[in-house]
Design a protein around this motif. Structure first.
Motif, short mmCIF file in Angstrom:
data_model
loop_
_atom_site.label_atom_id
_atom_site.label_comp_id
_atom_site.label_asym_id
_atom_site.label_seq_id
_atom_site.Cartn_x
_atom_site.Cartn_y
_atom_site.Cartn_z
N SER A 42 -27.44 -71.82 -5.99
CA SER A 42 -27.24 -70.66 -5.14
C SER A 42 -25.88 -70.75 -4.46
CB SER A 42 -28.36 -70.59 -4.09
OG SER A 42 -28.17 -69.48 -3.24
N ALA A 59 -26.97 -65.64 -2.69
CA ALA A 59 -27.27 -65.23 -4.06
C ALA A 59 -28.27 -66.19 -4.69
CB ALA A 59 -25.99 -65.21 -4.89
N SER A 60 -28.92 -65.72 -5.73
CA SER A 60 -29.83 -66.56 -6.51
C SER A 60 -29.03 -67.63 -7.26
CB SER A 60 -30.61 -65.71 -7.50
OG SER A 60 -31.36 -64.72 -6.85
N MET A 117 -23.54 -62.59 -11.72
CA MET A 117 -24.91 -63.09 -11.80
C MET A 117 -25.49 -62.83 -13.20
SD MET A 117 -24.15 -61.39 -8.83
CE MET A 117 -24.35 -61.42 -7.05
N THR A 128 -32.86 -64.42 -11.49
CA THR A 128 -31.77 -63.64 -10.90
C THR A 128 -32.32 -62.54 -9.99
OG1 THR A 128 -30.33 -64.06 -12.80
CG2 THR A 128 -29.82 -62.13 -11.44
N ASN A 167 -34.47 -61.47 -5.48
CA ASN A 167 -33.70 -61.75 -4.28
C ASN A 167 -33.41 -60.40 -3.61
OD1 ASN A 167 -31.37 -61.93 -2.58
ND2 ASN A 167 -30.74 -63.83 -3.58
N GLU A 219 -31.53 -59.08 -1.25
CA GLU A 219 -30.17 -58.61 -1.04
C GLU A 219 -29.45 -58.41 -2.37
OE1 GLU A 219 -28.81 -61.70 1.52
OE2 GLU A 219 -29.55 -60.73 3.33
N GLN A 220 -29.68 -59.30 -3.31
CA GLN A 220 -29.07 -59.17 -4.63
C GLN A 220 -29.65 -57.97 -5.37
OE1 GLN A 220 -27.74 -62.89 -6.46
NE2 GLN A 220 -29.01 -62.35 -8.21
#
Length: 273
Positions: free
Chosen positions: A151, A173-174, A235, A252, A255, A257-258
């Motif tokens: 991450s 991030a993932s 990503m 991926t 998440n 926010e992603q």
């Protein structure tokens, strides 16, 4: 039934029919290309992406189609879609590449993930398409990567862009394999970097090779080329139990926010905003 009532009833019926048709009409159409052969992590991402995009399509009222037949990259097919997605690779045949270039130069939209920007000479994916890697993406060849997939904290560089609206200044991030590029994207006036690796992420990567661990530097992760309706996001490389069970260790999507970033990207590219 009086004449006046019949007229009102007819108008209401027509209005209801029109509204119903409008509600069923998709906001835009998306076609995602993939290969799904070059790496377990990329295959895992492609498989994971299908369920997420299908759910997003229902939520946002767009059509989501996929194909692993890159010969579908031809003008008559592309003309029926507002957004094209590259999930893992890129077109290789000259006719496919020319069709994509014309599509983008004539107002098409594109979303690319991770390996779709990869190019390294010599390799199975050499840098043999200058328009795509230098003019369109701006990144040029692949430079290096972190390992293992970990991450990272990403900072928002351009707070005004629609894609990052509603995101905090820094997102987590993932896990991912992060790429460095040979071209300095900051020096390209056509490139607008939206997110990059925040310094709080360092050291980024676990090795075992020391050059696979980043300790400093500027690493753009999400950007757009202002001459096109496009967005690239680095990503798309899940962590895998290589050499063991070969199972997926991280994902991926999922998440918040992603996911919001990608959803905003689809809205923007589909001209919903």
């Amino acid at each position: 039934m009086s004449s006046t009532f019949r007229k009102v009833f007819s108008i209401l019926a027509l209005l209801t029919s029109t509204l119903s048709a409008a509600a069923q009409e998709p906001a835009f159409r998306v076609l995602a290309f993939f290969t799904g052969k070059s790496d377990l992590a990329h295959i895992s991402f492609v498989e994971e992406s299908y369920a997420w995009f299908q759910q997003a399509a229902k939520q946002e009222n767009f059509v989501y189609d996929t194909t692993r037949n890159w010969d579908d990259m031809r003008p008559e097919v592309l003309a029926t879609y507002q957004v094209v997605v590259f999930l893992d690779t890129r077109p290789e045949k000259p006719a496919q590449r020319e069709a994509f270039r014309q599509y983008m130069e004539n107002g098409g939209a594109w979303l690319g993930f991770h390996f779709s920007a990869f190019a390294l000479t010599p390799s199975a994916f050499p840098q043999n398409w200058d328009w795509y890697h230098n003019t369109f993406l701006g990144s040029g060849e692949y430079g290096s990567n972190t390992w293992r997939p970990t991450s990272a904290f990403l900072k928002v560089d351009d707070t005004r862009h629609p894609v990052v609206q509603g995101l905090p200044a820094i997102i987590k991030a993932s896990p991912n394999e992060w790429y460095r590029w040979k071209n300095d994207l900051r020096k390209n006036p056509d490139i607008d970097v939206l997110l990059s690796v925040d310094s709080s992420s360092f050291p980024l990567g676990t090795g075992p090779k020391q050059h696979e661990i980043w300790h400093s530097g500027d690493y753009p992760v999400v950007w757009t080329n202002k001459k096109f309706r496009m967005l690239y996001v680095n990503m798309g490389h899940n962590d895998m139990d290589y050499g063991g069970t070969n199972s997926t260790l991280s994902y991926t999507f999922g998440n918040p926010e992603q996911d919001r970033l990608i959803l905003h990207a689809l809205r923007w590219l589909g001209a919903k905003w």
